[in-house]
Design a protein around this motif. Structure first.
Motif: not given
Length: 329
Positions: A186-187, A260-261, A304-308
């Motif tokens: 995903r974006p 998109p996210a 949300v993702d690897e950073e956030l």
């Protein structure tokens, strides 16, 4: 600016043409659609949860952070944009920088605005950056400075910066390596803006702590984080950790614009914490059409993702029937 970017600018001469617009007007003889007025001040304060007595009564002033609100054109827009500013944006569009995102703003307050003040403004193209490559894509930052006047007297300045960019292309995968639709990456979600005024909040989030500022002088809690106290003006503060319990004070269901996210429709809530402050976050754990005003929620942290990682609020049970504070977009 990298050596490659400098070489690119030198080859096409675009940056020299863009810089020629620095100092040219961006808006001319703008006029606020309404004078400063108590109803708009009241709506602002209710939305922000700001009950400072200076914003009420016969001697009320407008919250300083409303500075830009008095210059906005609304859905019908303003007709005061200069020809030069339109040319600048057209030049960027023609070079392929067709996307735009607002990046940050700075305000300076020179005198309070009071009900009845007639607002006028002018804006100038303050700077255009060299070609920059960001995670969103490659483009140029354009900064405008607006001078806001009340009755002809300078009341404040508003600097606004956008990035006009060409979206970064994602590398295409070989046909044999294309993943099934359900497993396509995903974006990424947009990154929060972290600055010196709110860095402590995001450090707390990283440690799974929701920190609220507390004025060291009068003890007032405040959220979002600010450099000074709205109640007494003191600049010293410490923090308290929120317990995590709250209720949905109001909410909207987002249908548009698509991004998109995100997967619309989804609920965005104004959450009233048990400590008395309010914050905006996603309401999770129930379908978007089951969110209700007054619904109890509990804090959790969602990766949300690897950073956030972000604070969100999970519904713990059905609340009362929906009231007038909700809406859909």
């Amino acid at each position: 600016m990298s050596g490659e970017e400098r070489a690119h600018d030198a080859r096409d001469g675009l940056y020299d043409r863009l810089r020629a617009y620095e100092g040219k007007p961006a808006a001319l003889a703008g006029r606020g659609k309404d004078p400063v007025n108590l109803p708009m001040i009241r709506h602002w304060c209710e939305a922000m949860g700001d009950a400072h007595p200076a914003y009420r009564g016969p001697d009320a002033v407008a919250p300083p952070t409303m500075l830009q609100a008095w210059t906005m054109g609304g859905l019908s827009g303003h007709q005061d944009r200069s020809e030069a500013y339109g040319e600048l944006l057209g030049l960027l569009d023609g070079a392929g920088y067709t996307s735009v995102v607002a990046t940050d703003c700075e305000q300076e307050y020179l005198r309070p605005l009071r009900p009845g003040d007639e607002i006028t403004f002018d804006a100038v193209v303050e700077s255009v950056s060299p070609r920059k490559t960001t995670k969103l894509g490659t483009g140029h930052f354009v900064t405008t400075r607006m001078d806001v006047r009340a009755g002809g007297e300078l009341a404040g300045t508003h600097r606004f910066r956008i990035l006009k960019y060409a979206p970064a292309a994602r590398p295409a995968k070989p046909a044999e390596a294309v993943e099934p639709a359900e497993s396509v990456e995903r974006p990424r979600r947009p990154r929060p803006v972290v600055n010196r005024d709110n860095a402590g909040f995001w450090e707390g989030v990283a440690a799974h702590r929701l920190l609220i500022q507390r004025c060291a002088a009068c003890g007032t809690l405040r959220f979002p984080w600010l450099p000074g106290c709205n109640d007494c003006g003191a600049g010293e503060w410490d923090t308290v950790e929120a317990g995590g319990e709250g209720t949905v004070h109001s909410y909207v269901v987002m249908h548009h614009p698509p991004f998109p996210a995100f997967d619309p429709p989804y609920a965005v809530g104004l959450i009233e914490l048990a400590e008395g402050v309010r914050m905006i976050s996603n309401v999770v754990g129930v379908p978007y059409d089951k969110v209700r005003i007054g619904m109890p929620v509990r804090l959790e942290f969602q990766r949300v993702d690897e950073e956030l990682e972000l604070p969100v609020f999970r519904a713990v049970e059905d609340g009362p029937a929906a009231g007038p504070g909700e809406g859909e977009r």
